[in-house]
Design a protein around this motif. Structure first.
Motif, short mmCIF file in Angstrom:
data_model
loop_
_atom_site.label_atom_id
_atom_site.label_comp_id
_atom_site.label_asym_id
_atom_site.label_seq_id
_atom_site.Cartn_x
_atom_site.Cartn_y
_atom_site.Cartn_z
N ILE A 44 4.25 -6.02 2.69
CA ILE A 44 5.03 -6.13 3.83
C ILE A 44 6.48 -6.70 3.28
O ILE A 44 7.54 -6.43 3.99
CB ILE A 44 4.64 -7.05 4.96
N LEU A 90 8.31 -3.67 2.29
CA LEU A 90 9.13 -3.12 3.49
C LEU A 90 10.25 -3.71 3.94
O LEU A 90 11.13 -3.03 4.00
CB LEU A 90 7.86 -3.13 4.46
N GLU A 121 8.00 2.32 17.45
CA GLU A 121 8.09 1.57 16.09
C GLU A 121 8.02 2.27 14.86
O GLU A 121 8.47 1.81 13.87
CB GLU A 121 7.01 0.11 16.15
N ILE A 170 10.58 2.51 12.14
CA ILE A 170 10.73 2.11 10.57
C ILE A 170 11.12 3.39 9.66
O ILE A 170 11.68 3.32 8.78
CB ILE A 170 9.23 1.76 10.28
N LEU A 190 4.44 0.64 5.35
CA LEU A 190 4.20 0.21 6.83
C LEU A 190 2.68 0.67 6.69
O LEU A 190 1.77 -0.07 7.33
CB LEU A 190 4.99 0.84 7.91
N PHE A 218 6.98 -4.96 16.29
CA PHE A 218 6.87 -5.35 15.09
C PHE A 218 7.70 -6.40 14.70
O PHE A 218 7.76 -7.08 13.49
CB PHE A 218 7.10 -4.07 14.10
#
Length: 386
Positions: free
Chosen positions: A60, A63, A301, A305, A317, A358
């Motif tokens: 994460i 990301l 979402e 992304i 993700l 998110f």
């Protein structure tokens, strides 16, 4: 330890009140309580605990870096959406780190966690009865400035947790049944009042999934599929008896502002050929405003992304979500309880057709809890898990 437990409980209780601000408009109530929690908890944390969440945390963080890099490489002055998104995302990554470790270490038992969350939802919904900052914009229920769709998400989670507690409660008295059905009815009415079609379908699917997966044999699961369909029909009859949900679901009217298909097509159009790392947050805001006249969230979402960070971001993700899904599956396999599987499905369903999921503390609370559940030990948790 007592202070840490107190602020952790208060934090969980405050999750639905995320639209209320403290001191500054940017500091929401749960965020403020989280900072207070950090002040009393950070001294007791051991760096060695990071081993439990190393993979999802690194994923994460990567990301976040990809979204930030893509956004600043294509920075557009005068557009502020990116600053808000990146600030909230950073806070929730820190939240995921600390709260996951707290749950793994057993600071609170599972039933304590779910009871405080559900109590927070009930207090949140009580604002309607008290008439505090409740309105029906376009006929849809909004509480304390919280989007009607998010109110629906809260209610779906609360229904599942209410059913979970009803099932694990032993020696039920007649009043237990009455309280249970009263809670479910009120939550269904609240969902109907939000007019959220996503929450309506999520209720039917996640409840059906929960009921079917509780059954141990394949034959019983098949039988309970038909029972779930029957119950789903009964629930639908109650929820579609009238009001904004019936109007939006059965009326067939779809305004441009609410047309997700057009927004998705516009998002892909502004993305252009930037498939590898996307166009970032600032360029997205500029391009979508130029194309549609004002800022629109992508209302999916996963697509969002992809638009912000391209193939690189969406793969990161999916790797992160893979770890959370494995936590839900592990919990189900060990305890034969599908509560996390159903809750996670509801969140991901909401993410597939809503915006801001998110960067919602509600989502990261459940990501933390579900991922941590893979470390729950039956011998230590037997009195809280059934």
């Amino acid at each position: 330890m007592k202070a840490k437990r107190f602020f952790l409980k208060l934090l969980i209780l405050s999750i639905p009140f995320n639209e209320l601000s403290v001191i500054l408009p940017q500091i929401r109530v749960p965020t403020f309580i989280f900072f207070l929690y950090l002040l009393v908890a950070i001294g007791s944390f051991r760096y060695s605990d990071v081993k439990y969440i190393k993979k999802p945390l690194l994923t994460i963080l990567l990301l976040y870096c990809v979204i930030a890099l893509s956004s600043y490489l294509k920075f557009v002055p005068g557009y502020n959406f990116g600053f808000s998104f990146l600030r909230q995302f950073a806070i929730y990554i820190v939240f995921f780190y600390f709260i996951s470790i707290e749950f793994i270490n057993g600071t609170l038992k599972l039933n304590e966690i779910l009871k405080f969350y559900n109590t927070g939802i009930y207090l949140f919904l009580s604002m309607v009865i008290l008439g505090i900052d409740t309105n029906f914009k376009d006929g849809r229920l909004s509480i304390l400035g919280t989007n009607a769709n998010l109110v629906g998400v809260f209610c779906v989670s609360s229904i599942l947790i209410t059913v979970y507690f009803y099932r694990v409660t032993g020696n039920k008295q007649s009043y237990h049944h009455f309280i249970f059905f009263a809670k479910i009815l009120l939550l269904l009415i609240a969902i109907a009042s939000t007019g959220s079609r996503g929450a309506f379908f999520s209720t039917l699917i996640t409840l059906g999934l929960y009921i079917v997966l509780l059954q141990k044999s394949s034959l019983k699961r098949i039988q309970y599929v038909f029972i779930a369909i029957f119950l789903g029909g009964a629930v639908s009859a109650i929820m579609l008896a009238g009001g904004p949900l019936a109007e939006r679901l059965l009326g067939g009217e779809e305004e441009l502002a609410a047309s997700r298909t057009e927004i998705w097509e516009a998002a892909l159009e502004v993305l252009g050929n930037n498939y590898f790392m996307g166009i970032g947050l600032f360029t997205y805001q500029r391009n979508i405003e130029a194309l549609m006249g004002r800022m629109f969230a992508v209302h999916n979402e996963f697509l969002a992304i992809f638009v912000y960070s391209g193939i690189v971001g969406i793969l990161l993700l999916f790797f992160f979500l893979r770890g959370v899904i494995k936590g839900a599956i592990s919990f189900y396999n060990r305890f034969k309880n599908p509560i996390f599987f159903s809750l996670l499905f509801g969140i991901l369903f909401a993410a597939s057709k809503g915006g801001g999921i998110f960067i919602s503390i509600n989502t990261w609370f459940f990501f933390s809890l579900i991922y941590a559940s893979k470390y729950f030990v039956p011998q230590k948790q037997h009195d809280n898990i059934s």
